[in-house]
Design a protein around this motif. Structure first.
Motif, PDB file in Angstrom:
ATOM      1  N   SER A  13       0.834  -1.201   0.000  1.00  0.00           N
ATOM      2  CA  SER A  13       0.000   0.000   0.000  1.00  0.00           C
ATOM      3  C   SER A  13       0.866   1.247   0.000  1.00  0.00           C
ATOM      4  O   SER A  13       2.056   1.191   0.336  1.00  0.00           O
ATOM      5  CB  SER A  13      -0.927   0.014   1.221  1.00  0.00           C
ATOM      6  OG  SER A  13      -0.152   0.103   2.412  1.00  0.00           O
ATOM      7  N   VAL A  14       0.240   2.364  -0.354  1.00  0.00           N
ATOM      8  CA  VAL A  14       0.915   3.672  -0.364  1.00  0.00           C
ATOM      9  C   VAL A  14      -0.021   4.698   0.257  1.00  0.00           C
ATOM     10  O   VAL A  14      -1.239   4.670   0.023  1.00  0.00           O
ATOM     11  CB  VAL A  14       1.289   4.105  -1.795  1.00  0.00           C
ATOM     12  CG1 VAL A  14       1.876   5.518  -1.806  1.00  0.00           C
ATOM     13  CG2 VAL A  14       2.283   3.127  -2.409  1.00  0.00           C
ATOM     14  N   GLY A  15       0.537   5.593   1.063  1.00  0.00           N
ATOM     15  CA  GLY A  15      -0.215   6.719   1.621  1.00  0.00           C
ATOM     16  C   GLY A  15       0.556   8.004   1.415  1.00  0.00           C
ATOM     17  O   GLY A  15       1.789   7.993   1.414  1.00  0.00           O
ATOM     18  N   THR A  16      -0.130   9.117   1.215  1.00  0.00           N
ATOM     19  CA  THR A  16       0.529  10.396   0.985  1.00  0.00           C
ATOM     20  C   THR A  16      -0.130  11.491   1.810  1.00  0.00           C
ATOM     21  O   THR A  16      -1.260  11.345   2.273  1.00  0.00           O
ATOM     22  CB  THR A  16       0.492  10.806  -0.506  1.00  0.00           C
ATOM     23  OG1 THR A  16      -0.870  11.006  -0.905  1.00  0.00           O
ATOM     24  CG2 THR A  16       1.122   9.732  -1.388  1.00  0.00           C
ATOM     25  N   CYS A  17       0.590  12.602   1.965  1.00  0.00           N
ATOM     26  CA  CYS A  17       0.050  13.765   2.663  1.00  0.00           C
ATOM     27  C   CYS A  17       0.685  15.030   2.104  1.00  0.00           C
ATOM     28  O   CYS A  17       1.916  15.136   2.060  1.00  0.00           O
ATOM     29  CB  CYS A  17       0.300  13.668   4.163  1.00  0.00           C
ATOM     30  SG  CYS A  17      -0.318  15.099   5.102  1.00  0.00           S
ATOM     31  N   LEU A  18      -0.152  15.980   1.694  1.00  0.00           N
ATOM     32  CA  LEU A  18       0.293  17.296   1.242  1.00  0.00           C
ATOM     33  C   LEU A  18      -0.304  18.332   2.192  1.00  0.00           C
ATOM     34  O   LEU A  18      -1.518  18.378   2.366  1.00  0.00           O
ATOM     35  CB  LEU A  18      -0.169  17.560  -0.193  1.00  0.00           C
ATOM     36  CG  LEU A  18       0.443  16.638  -1.248  1.00  0.00           C
ATOM     37  CD1 LEU A  18      -0.293  16.782  -2.576  1.00  0.00           C
ATOM     38  CD2 LEU A  18       1.929  16.934  -1.421  1.00  0.00           C
ATOM     39  N   PRO A  19       0.534  19.162   2.823  1.00  0.00           N
ATOM     40  CA  PRO A  19       0.019  20.076   3.844  1.00  0.00           C
ATOM     41  C   PRO A  19      -0.718  21.278   3.252  1.00  0.00           C
ATOM     42  O   PRO A  19      -0.255  21.911   2.303  1.00  0.00           O
ATOM     43  CB  PRO A  19       1.292  20.537   4.565  1.00  0.00           C
ATOM     44  CG  PRO A  19       2.359  20.433   3.516  1.00  0.00           C
ATOM     45  CD  PRO A  19       1.995  19.244   2.682  1.00  0.00           C
ATOM     46  N   ASP A  72       0.001   6.683   8.428  1.00  0.00           N
ATOM     47  CA  ASP A  72      -1.281   6.171   8.908  1.00  0.00           C
ATOM     48  C   ASP A  72      -2.174   5.759   7.738  1.00  0.00           C
ATOM     49  O   ASP A  72      -2.867   4.736   7.794  1.00  0.00           O
ATOM     50  CB  ASP A  72      -1.968   7.241   9.759  1.00  0.00           C
ATOM     51  CG  ASP A  72      -3.164   6.702  10.520  1.00  0.00           C
ATOM     52  OD1 ASP A  72      -3.006   5.720  11.273  1.00  0.00           O
ATOM     53  OD2 ASP A  72      -4.268   7.243  10.347  1.00  0.00           O
ATOM     54  N   ARG A  73      -2.146   6.542   6.662  1.00  0.00           N
ATOM     55  CA  ARG A  73      -2.935   6.213   5.477  1.00  0.00           C
ATOM     56  C   ARG A  73      -2.409   4.958   4.797  1.00  0.00           C
ATOM     57  O   ARG A  73      -3.187   4.152   4.270  1.00  0.00           O
ATOM     58  CB  ARG A  73      -2.935   7.399   4.520  1.00  0.00           C
ATOM     59  CG  ARG A  73      -3.738   8.585   5.034  1.00  0.00           C
ATOM     60  CD  ARG A  73      -3.537   9.844   4.202  1.00  0.00           C
ATOM     61  NE  ARG A  73      -4.361  10.944   4.714  1.00  0.00           N
ATOM     62  CZ  ARG A  73      -4.261  12.200   4.320  1.00  0.00           C
ATOM     63  NH1 ARG A  73      -3.348  12.543   3.409  1.00  0.00           N
ATOM     64  NH2 ARG A  73      -5.038  13.131   4.845  1.00  0.00           N
ATOM     65  N   ALA A  74      -1.086   4.774   4.795  1.00  0.00           N
ATOM     66  CA  ALA A  74      -0.512   3.554   4.213  1.00  0.00           C
ATOM     67  C   ALA A  74      -0.925   2.326   5.025  1.00  0.00           C
ATOM     68  O   ALA A  74      -1.252   1.272   4.462  1.00  0.00           O
ATOM     69  CB  ALA A  74       1.006   3.665   4.142  1.00  0.00           C
ATOM     70  N   LEU A  75      -0.896   2.459   6.345  1.00  0.00           N
ATOM     71  CA  LEU A  75      -1.321   1.347   7.195  1.00  0.00           C
ATOM     72  C   LEU A  75      -2.784   1.015   6.960  1.00  0.00           C
ATOM     73  O   LEU A  75      -3.165  -0.160   6.861  1.00  0.00           O
ATOM     74  CB  LEU A  75      -1.089   1.697   8.669  1.00  0.00           C
ATOM     75  CG  LEU A  75       0.359   1.731   9.156  1.00  0.00           C
ATOM     76  CD1 LEU A  75       0.417   2.227  10.593  1.00  0.00           C
ATOM     77  CD2 LEU A  75       1.005   0.361   9.039  1.00  0.00           C
ATOM     78  N   ALA A  76      -3.614   2.042   6.870  1.00  0.00           N
ATOM     79  CA  ALA A  76      -5.045   1.811   6.632  1.00  0.00           C
ATOM     80  C   ALA A  76      -5.270   1.144   5.283  1.00  0.00           C
ATOM     81  O   ALA A  76      -6.109   0.235   5.153  1.00  0.00           O
ATOM     82  CB  ALA A  76      -5.804   3.146   6.694  1.00  0.00           C
TER      83      ALA A  76
END
Length: 343
Positions: A13-19, A72-76
């Motif tokens: 899985s992959v998770g990302t975050c842009l502030p 956290d998004r990758a884990l989810a």
């Protein structure tokens, strides 16, 4: 060990975050005095995200903040909990502090404890280096599920309290070029989730005797009044060297796994700026491969970019196929790459 039972590293899985909200060139023109037409013609980035409010200088989010969100998004996405992770590896050029390592702050926020953690300090190649370490641990049987994080907060190195007319284009280019962001991936020895195999990861330092193409300085109390520029780059040297290094890495990587250029379905080229990345990608081998470029809208956020590219790739990748990631770091010239395959 038979080939069928040999250990394999899988992207789950992959998770990302842009502030914050995207900051477009019109907003930058008002904040720091860049010319909108110059920004589009020279750099080609249309927007970027900042963890710092350029209007006030207020730091809204730290690297640990956005890295924890991405992780956290990758884990989810993998359907996993903190207890399922037995190693955390992070790549960044802009840690929140020299100590403690940002990777440990992120692990603490996620509730991960009693596992090995590693932080690699590097520029655009740092995310690939982190994935390389994770893959090596999986193939050695030392771990079964690894959380890999990459991210940078470049805005904290940008001056916010100045007269826009007092800055040269060489200084203003940093505001147009860079952005902030984070990404994360779960790697596993088991095939589940996206079920994409990391066939090979390569990292090569090729800067012997070459001056740095980019410098991001760190000021302590003793040298905080230094006249050194916090961020500088030799844009012409980068423009000349990166296409060559990117092509070299493509051939080295595909040669290692026995692929020919016409069997590559997706190409994730170096993400320097919108216009430069398009030119580099167009000039690279595998003309039939679909290019995955994201820097134009998110800015050059360093170690987040390979994860942002991966997220964009996974949104469109259906069925079997092959993909190649190439990243080039200009600080002391590192070429790196990853071969991905889904059966």
């Amino acid at each position: 060990m038979s080939p069928s039972s040999a250990p394999v590293a899988h992207l789950v899985s992959v998770g990302t975050c842009l502030p914050g909200d995207p900051v477009d060139n019109a907003a930058l023109a008002k904040l720091v005095g860049v010319d909108e037409q110059w920004a589009e013609m020279f750099i080609g980035n249309t927007s970027r995200h900042f963890a710092v409010d350029l209007a006030t200088g207020q730091v809204r989010q730290s690297l640990a903040d956005i890295a924890a969100t991405a992780a956290d998004r990758a884990l989810a996405g993998a359907g996993l909990e903190a207890v399922d992770i037995d190693c955390v590896v992070m790549g960044t050029a802009t840690p929140d502090q020299l100590m403690p390592a940002t990777v440990n702050l992120v692990a603490d926020r996620l509730g991960i404890d009693n596992v090995p953690t590693y932080q690699l300090q590097s520029g655009c190649a740092g995310a690939v280096q982190a994935l390389d370490v994770a893959r090596a641990l999986l193939l050695a049987g030392r771990c079964s599920t690894v959380l890999v994080i990459g991210g940078d907060v470049c805005a904290k190195h940008l001056e916010t309290d100045f007269d826009p007319g007092s800055r040269t284009p060489a200084e203003l280019v940093n505001y147009v070029l860079f952005g902030d962001g984070a990404g994360a991936a779960v790697l596993s020895a088991e095939a589940f989730g996206h079920r994409v195999e990391l066939r090979q990861v390569l990292n090569r330092l090729v800067g012997l005797g070459k001056p740095p193409g980019q410098v991001v300085d760190w000021f302590g109390l003793g040298d905080r009044h230094s006249t050194r520029t916090a961020v500088s780059e030799d844009y012409k040297a980068i423009e000349a060297a990166v296409p060559v290094l990117a092509t070299q890495m493509f051939w080295e990587l595909t040669g290692d796994v026995g692929w020919t250029a016409d069997t590559v379905d997706y190409l994730l080229p170096p993400q320097l700026s919108g216009r430069m990345s398009d030119r580099i990608g167009d000039a690279m081998p595998a003309p039939g491969a679909e290019r995955v470029n994201v820097v134009r809208t998110v800015g050059n956020n360093g170690n987040a970019l390979p994860f942002l590219q991966l997220a964009a790739l996974l949104d469109r990748w259906r069925g079997p196929g092959r993909a190649v990631t190439v990243a080039v770091e200009s600080s002391k010239w590192i070429k790196s790459g990853i071969a991905w395959e889904r059966a």
